[in-house]
Enzyme design. Structure first.
Site, PDB file in Angstrom:
ATOM      1  N   LYS A 115       0.843  -1.213   0.000  1.00 65.28           N
ATOM      2  CA  LYS A 115       0.000   0.000   0.000  1.00 65.28           C
ATOM      3  C   LYS A 115       0.870   1.253   0.000  1.00 65.28           C
ATOM      4  CE  LYS A 115      -4.104  -2.016   0.628  1.00 65.28           C
ATOM      5  NZ  LYS A 115      -5.214  -1.980  -0.240  1.00 65.28           N
ATOM      6  N   LYS A 197      -3.385  -9.980  -6.933  1.00 65.77           N
ATOM      7  CA  LYS A 197      -4.615 -10.346  -6.235  1.00 65.77           C
ATOM      8  C   LYS A 197      -5.795  -9.536  -6.765  1.00 65.77           C
ATOM      9  CE  LYS A 197      -5.771  -8.678  -2.193  1.00 65.77           C
ATOM     10  NZ  LYS A 197      -6.657  -8.448  -1.055  1.00 65.77           N
ATOM     11  N   LYS A 200     -10.497  -4.618  -4.614  1.00 62.65           N
ATOM     12  CA  LYS A 200     -11.427  -3.522  -4.898  1.00 62.65           C
ATOM     13  C   LYS A 200     -10.712  -2.352  -5.535  1.00 62.65           C
ATOM     14  CE  LYS A 200     -13.314  -4.112  -0.303  1.00 62.65           C
ATOM     15  NZ  LYS A 200     -12.448  -4.046   0.857  1.00 62.65           N
TER      16      LYS A 200
HETATM   17  P1  ATP Z   1      -8.387  -3.131  -0.849  1.00 62.86           P
HETATM   18  O1  ATP Z   1      -8.206  -3.258  -2.321  1.00 62.86           O
HETATM   19  O2  ATP Z   1      -9.102  -1.886  -0.424  1.00 62.86           O
HETATM   20  O3  ATP Z   1      -7.115  -3.337  -0.078  1.00 62.86           O
HETATM   21  P2  ATP Z   1      -9.421  -5.846  -0.815  1.00 62.86           P
HETATM   22  O4  ATP Z   1     -10.229  -6.025  -2.051  1.00 62.86           O
HETATM   23  O5  ATP Z   1      -8.058  -6.435  -0.810  1.00 62.86           O
HETATM   24  O6  ATP Z   1      -9.361  -4.302  -0.395  1.00 62.86           O
HETATM   25  P3  ATP Z   1     -10.115  -6.440   1.853  1.00 62.86           P
HETATM   26  O7  ATP Z   1     -11.114  -5.585   2.491  1.00 62.86           O
HETATM   27  O8  ATP Z   1      -8.686  -6.097   2.135  1.00 62.86           O
HETATM   28  O9  ATP Z   1     -10.302  -6.465   0.299  1.00 62.86           O
HETATM   29  O10 ATP Z   1     -10.318  -7.998   2.188  1.00 62.86           O
HETATM   30  C1  ATP Z   1     -11.417  -8.526   2.782  1.00 62.86           C
HETATM   31  C2  ATP Z   1     -11.237 -10.000   3.061  1.00 62.86           C
HETATM   32  O11 ATP Z   1     -11.275 -10.728   1.847  1.00 62.86           O
HETATM   33  C3  ATP Z   1      -9.915 -10.390   3.721  1.00 62.86           C
HETATM   34  O12 ATP Z   1     -10.151 -11.474   4.585  1.00 62.86           O
HETATM   35  C4  ATP Z   1      -9.058 -10.803   2.576  1.00 62.86           C
HETATM   36  O13 ATP Z   1      -8.074 -11.737   2.957  1.00 62.86           O
HETATM   37  C5  ATP Z   1     -10.076 -11.440   1.653  1.00 62.86           C
HETATM   38  N1  ATP Z   1      -9.700 -11.226   0.256  1.00 62.86           N
HETATM   39  C6  ATP Z   1      -9.592 -10.036  -0.382  1.00 62.86           C
HETATM   40  N2  ATP Z   1      -9.244 -10.201  -1.662  1.00 62.86           N
HETATM   41  C7  ATP Z   1      -9.137 -11.541  -1.838  1.00 62.86           C
HETATM   42  C8  ATP Z   1      -8.795 -12.363  -2.971  1.00 62.86           C
HETATM   43  N3  ATP Z   1      -8.496 -11.831  -4.127  1.00 62.86           N
HETATM   44  N4  ATP Z   1      -8.793 -13.703  -2.801  1.00 62.86           N
HETATM   45  C9  ATP Z   1      -9.120 -14.262  -1.625  1.00 62.86           C
HETATM   46  N5  ATP Z   1      -9.428 -13.546  -0.519  1.00 62.86           N
HETATM   47  C10 ATP Z   1      -9.443 -12.211  -0.618  1.00 62.86           C
END
Ligand code: ATP
Ligand code: LTN
Length: 333
Positions: A115, A197, A200
Site C-alpha cells: 500500500k 490479487k 477492490k
Molecule cells: P483493498 O483493495 O481496499 O485493499 P481488498 O479487495 O483487498 O481491499 P479487503 O477488504 O482487504 O479487500 O479484504 C477482505 C477480506 O477478503 C480479507 O479477509 C481478505 O483476505 C479477503 N480477500 C480479499 N481479496 C481476496 C482475494 N483476491 N482472494 C481471496 N481472498 C481475498
C-alpha cells in the site's frame, strides 16, 4: 451446562465494492461457520481511511456492505454485525497495542509495503500501525478463529505475537487466535493480471468482479479473462496462472474438484470454459445482488441492525478493555 461457544471475528474494509475475491476468500466461510460459533462480523471503516476515501462514497459503501453481508447469508439475529467506528473500544485497545508492537515487526508487513508503494503521496502513520488496530479488533472479543483470505495470514500471526507478548508480561489476558483460510479460493487473482490479487482498488483494470455487478458485466469480465497460448484446461498455478485462477473460481462456485473440471473441459478449449465459469459466477451472485438491492431499500432495517450490533459488540469489548486497562495500571473510573 453448555460449553462456551468458540468465538469468531472478521472484518472487511468498506473501501469499495465487495469483490468475488473477498466473498470466496472470507465471506463464504463467515456464513458457513456462523451456526457453530459466536460470531462478530465487522465493517472496518476505521481501517478504510488509511487510504484516502471520499466521505459520501465511504458512507454509501458502508451501508451497501452491510446489506451484502446479510444477503450473503449472515443472519443478524445470530451474528453480531456492526460498524467498527461505532465501538470506541477498538480505537482504545488499538492505541494500547501500538505500544506493544515493534517498529521492526510493522515494517515487515507485506500489505504495508504494497500500500505504501501504491500510495506514495500518503504513507500515513495509520497505514503503518494498521495491524495494531486489526489486532485490537480480534483480541477485544477473545477470538479463537479469524476467517480471512491468505493475504491476511501475516496480520493474524502478528496479532498472535502481540497477544503472546502482552500475556507474558501481564498474565493471561487474550485468547490466542488462529487464522482460518479456505482450501480453495484463498487467493483469487485478477482476471486480467493473474499475477496480482483481485482487489477492490483495481476495479478499473477490468480484472475484478464485484458482488453487485450485473450478469452482463460479469460475463464480459470472464470473456476477457487472460489465459495462455495453450488450449488445455489444467490446474498448474506455476505455469498456467490465468487458467488455474479460473479453475479455482469455478471450483469454489460449483463445488467441483480440479480433476472433475479438467475432464469436464477436456478437448473443449478456453472459450467454452470461460463461458461456463462466467455463468457459474452469475448464478452464484444473482441472489446475493438481488437480496442486497431489496435490503438497501429498507434503510430503517439496516440502521436497526447496525445499532443492535454495536450495542452487543460494545458489551463484549468493554469486558476485555477493562481487564487490559487494569493490568497495565490505569486508574479505574
Ligand atoms: P483493498 O483493495 O481496499 O485493499 P481488498 O479487495 O483487498 O481491499 P479487503 O477488504 O482487504 O479487500 O479484504 C477482505 C477480506 O477478503 C480479507 O479477509 C481478505 O483476505 C479477503 N480477500 C480479499 N481479496 C481476496 C482475494 N483476491 N482472494 C481471496 N481472498 C481475498
Ligand atoms: N486487514 C484486513 C481487514 C481487517 C480484518 C480485521 C480482518 C481489519 N480488521 C480483523 C480480520 C480480522 C484486510 O485488509 N483485509
Amino acid at each position: 451446562m453448555d460449553e462456551k461457544r468458540k468465538v469468531i471475528f472478521s472484518g472487511i474494509k468498506p473501501s469499495g465494492a465487495l469483490t468475488l475475491g473477498s466473498y470466496l476468500g472470507a465471506l463464504k466461510n463467515w456464513v458457513a461457520l456462523s451456526d457453530e460459533y459466536e460470531c462478530y462480523y465487522c465493517i472496518v471503516d476505521m481501517h478504510a481511511i488509511t487510504v484516502r476515501q471520499d466521505p459520501a462514497e465511504l458512507r454509501r459503501n458502508t451501508l451497501s456492505q452491510l446489506a451484502q453481508y446479510i444477503s450473503c447469508g449472515l443472519d443478524p439475529s445470530k451474528n453480531v454485525v456492526f460498524i467498527q467506528s461505532h465501538v470506541p473500544a477498538h480505537a482504545e485497545l488499538g492505541w494500547v497495542l501500538d505500544c506493544y508492537a515493534m517498529f521492526g515487526e510493522l515494517s515487515r508487513m507485506t500489505q504495508f509495503k504494497d500500500k505504501a508503494a501504491k500510495n506514495a503521496d500518503n504513507i500515513n502513520a495509520g497505514l503503518f500501525t494498521y495491524p495494531c488496530l486489526m489486532a485490537a479488533d480480534i483480541l477485544l472479543y477473545q477470538t479463537n478463529l479469524v476467517p480471512v483470505g491468505e493475504d491476511q495470514k501475516q496480520h493474524v500471526e502478528l496479532t498472535r505475537d502481540i497477544a503472546h507478548r502482552f500475556n507474558t508480561i501481564y498474565g493471561d489476558t487474550f485468547a490466542m487466535p488462529e487464522p482460518y483460510i479456505p482450501k480453495v479460493g484463498a487467493r483469487i487473482m485478477s482476471l486480467t493480471e493473474p499475477d496480482s490479487k483481485m482487489s477492490k482498488s483495481e476495479r478499473d483494470g477490468g480484472g475484478c468482479v464485484c458482488l453487485m455487478d450485473k450478469p452482463d458485466d460479469i460475463m464480459r469480465a470472464f470473456k476477457r479473462a487472460v489465459t495462455d497460448s495453450e488450449t488445455e484446461v489444467r490446474f498448474d498455478p506455476a505455469n498456467k496462472k490465468g487458467v488455474s485462477n479460473l479453475m479455482s473460481i469455478y471450483s469454489a462456485a460449483t463445488g467441483r474438484s480440479y480433476a472433475e473440471i479438467e475432464s469436464e473441459f477436456a478437448g473443449k478449449g478456453y472459450g467454452a470454459f470461460k463461458l461456463a465459469v462466467g455463468e457459474s459466477v452469475v448464478e452464484l451472485l444473482r441472489p446475493i445482488r438481488e437480496r442486497a438491492e431489496d435490503l438497501l431499500k429498507n434503510k430503517d432495517y439496516l440502521v436497526q441492525v447496525y445499532r443492535d450490533g454495536a450495542e452487543k459488540a460494545s458489551r463484549a469489548a468493554a469486558r476485555t478493555l477493562r481487564k487490559v486497562y487494569k493490568k497495565i495500571g490505569f486508574v479505574e473510573r
